[in-house]
Design an enzyme around this catalytic site. Structure first.
Site, PDB file in Angstrom:
ATOM      1  N   ASP A 101      42.584  44.413  40.553  1.00 21.58           N
ATOM      2  CA  ASP A 101      42.525  45.426  39.521  1.00 21.58           C
ATOM      3  C   ASP A 101      43.637  46.406  39.586  1.00 21.58           C
ATOM      4  O   ASP A 101      44.771  46.124  38.935  1.00 21.58           O
ATOM      5  CB  ASP A 101      41.191  46.389  39.769  1.00 21.58           C
ATOM      6  CG  ASP A 101      40.866  47.311  38.906  1.00 21.58           C
ATOM      7  OD1 ASP A 101      41.012  47.034  37.704  1.00 21.58           O
ATOM      8  OD2 ASP A 101      40.236  48.375  39.402  1.00 21.58           O
ATOM      9  N   ASP A 157      29.618  43.794  41.768  1.00 18.77           N
ATOM     10  CA  ASP A 157      28.459  44.719  41.858  1.00 18.77           C
ATOM     11  C   ASP A 157      29.004  46.054  41.111  1.00 18.77           C
ATOM     12  O   ASP A 157      30.118  46.504  40.749  1.00 18.77           O
ATOM     13  CB  ASP A 157      28.139  45.199  43.287  1.00 18.77           C
ATOM     14  CG  ASP A 157      29.422  46.346  43.838  1.00 18.77           C
ATOM     15  OD1 ASP A 157      30.416  45.803  43.790  1.00 18.77           O
ATOM     16  OD2 ASP A 157      28.962  47.273  44.315  1.00 18.77           O
ATOM     17  N   ARG A 163      25.144  41.582  41.889  1.00 23.04           N
ATOM     18  CA  ARG A 163      25.830  40.693  42.534  1.00 23.04           C
ATOM     19  C   ARG A 163      25.253  39.382  42.374  1.00 23.04           C
ATOM     20  O   ARG A 163      25.895  38.341  42.278  1.00 23.04           O
ATOM     21  CB  ARG A 163      26.000  40.765  43.836  1.00 23.04           C
ATOM     22  CG  ARG A 163      26.898  42.088  44.355  1.00 23.04           C
ATOM     23  CD  ARG A 163      27.110  41.879  45.958  1.00 23.04           C
ATOM     24  NE  ARG A 163      27.654  43.153  46.291  1.00 23.04           N
ATOM     25  CZ  ARG A 163      28.957  43.676  46.639  1.00 23.04           C
ATOM     26  NH1 ARG A 163      29.748  43.193  45.693  1.00 23.04           N
ATOM     27  NH2 ARG A 163      29.108  44.900  46.893  1.00 23.04           N
TER      28      ARG A 163
HETATM   29  P1  IMP Z   1      42.053  47.121  43.439  1.00 21.54           P
HETATM   30  O1  IMP Z   1      41.767  48.149  42.329  1.00 21.54           O
HETATM   31  O2  IMP Z   1      42.786  46.010  43.192  1.00 21.54           O
HETATM   32  O3  IMP Z   1      42.183  47.365  44.738  1.00 21.54           O
HETATM   33  O4  IMP Z   1      40.305  46.314  43.345  1.00 21.54           O
HETATM   34  C1  IMP Z   1      39.434  46.956  44.374  1.00 21.54           C
HETATM   35  C2  IMP Z   1      37.967  46.128  44.490  1.00 21.54           C
HETATM   36  O5  IMP Z   1      37.446  46.978  43.355  1.00 21.54           O
HETATM   37  C3  IMP Z   1      38.132  44.653  43.850  1.00 21.54           C
HETATM   38  O6  IMP Z   1      38.350  43.939  44.805  1.00 21.54           O
HETATM   39  C4  IMP Z   1      36.559  44.733  43.364  1.00 21.54           C
HETATM   40  O7  IMP Z   1      35.937  44.844  44.397  1.00 21.54           O
HETATM   41  C5  IMP Z   1      36.472  46.348  42.873  1.00 21.54           C
HETATM   42  N1  IMP Z   1      36.482  46.050  41.503  1.00 21.54           N
HETATM   43  C6  IMP Z   1      37.720  46.335  40.799  1.00 21.54           C
HETATM   44  N2  IMP Z   1      37.283  46.203  39.222  1.00 21.54           N
HETATM   45  C7  IMP Z   1      35.898  45.809  39.349  1.00 21.54           C
HETATM   46  C8  IMP Z   1      34.934  45.629  38.355  1.00 21.54           C
HETATM   47  O8  IMP Z   1      35.354  45.614  37.137  1.00 21.54           O
HETATM   48  N3  IMP Z   1      33.705  45.407  38.799  1.00 21.54           N
HETATM   49  C9  IMP Z   1      33.447  45.299  40.040  1.00 21.54           C
HETATM   50  N4  IMP Z   1      34.267  45.508  40.919  1.00 21.54           N
HETATM   51  C10 IMP Z   1      35.422  45.801  40.741  1.00 21.54           C
END
Ligand code: IMP
Ligand code: MG
Length: 174
Positions: A101, A157, A163
């Site tokens: 993300d 989730d 989940r």
């Molecule tokens: P990051 O922002 O790339 O560090 O992502 C961190 C974590 O946020 C991911 O591994 C997911 O577990 C969670 N995440 C990001 N986007 C979503 C979403 O759309 N739904 C659920 N979890 C999310």
């Protein structure tokens, strides 16, 4: 509290096809290397279990968990809360996560584990949400690119719910 509605983004069938394609690529690349697949908890647990059953090469499996301080929004303060139990030194390590993300989590894990002398270190993610990226991350094996929407199901989730849904849905605030 605002009403939440769900609309389906990816069906079980589409997910299965994506996972199969990724598994073929991984099986070809790591044929003789018994890679160490490192599942990033908790979101990747369903994806990882489908992915490994679609591989036709020997693999090792381990887990790690990183946390950032907010439930929905990730920020730069990522912390390792669970370490892999196998040493990574000399291993071909493939990080397996549910989604990239902002990129903070994967960037952090790559820099942590990069210091542990793996023979190689690559990234496999079921989903990519490039419109949200803050830190650049190279994804070596990707399932699907998704729009800037919050998704649930198939391991994803919202406040620890949903989940277990077999499909992936967009969660909208009505
Ligand atoms: P990051 O922002 O790339 O560090 O992502 C961190 C974590 O946020 C991911 O591994 C997911 O577990 C969670 N995440 C990001 N986007 C979503 C979403 O759309 N739904 C659920 N979890 C999310
Ligand atoms: Mg995650």
């Amino acid at each position: 509290m605002a009403q939440k509605t769900m609309s389906r983004l990816l069906s079980q069938r589409e997910i299965r096809q994506g996972v199969k394609r990724m598994a073929e690529e991984i099986s070809n690349t790591y044929k003789d290397e018994q890679p160490l697949l490192l599942g990033v908890l908790k979101g990747s647990f369903i994806f990882l279990s489908d992915l490994v059953r679609a591989l036709d090469i020997p693999v090792s499996i381990d887990f790690t968990q990183a946390m950032s301080y907010h439930s929905i929004e990730s920020n730069g303060n990522v912390e390792l809360v669970f370490r892999p139990t196998f040493p990574l030194s000399g291993r071909h390590v493939l990080l397996v996560d549910d989604i990239v993300d902002t990129g903070y989590t994967m960037d952090y894990l790559l820099s942590q584990f990069g210091h542990e002398n793996p023979a190689s270190l690559k990234v496999c993610s079921l989903l990519d949400k490039p419109s949200r990226r803050i830190v650049p991350v190279e994804i070596d094996y990707l399932g699907f690119t998704v729009p800037d929407r919050f998704v649930v199901g198939y391991g994803f989730d919202y406040e620890q719910r949903f989940r277990n849904l077999p499909d992936i849905y967009v969660l909208e605030t009505a």
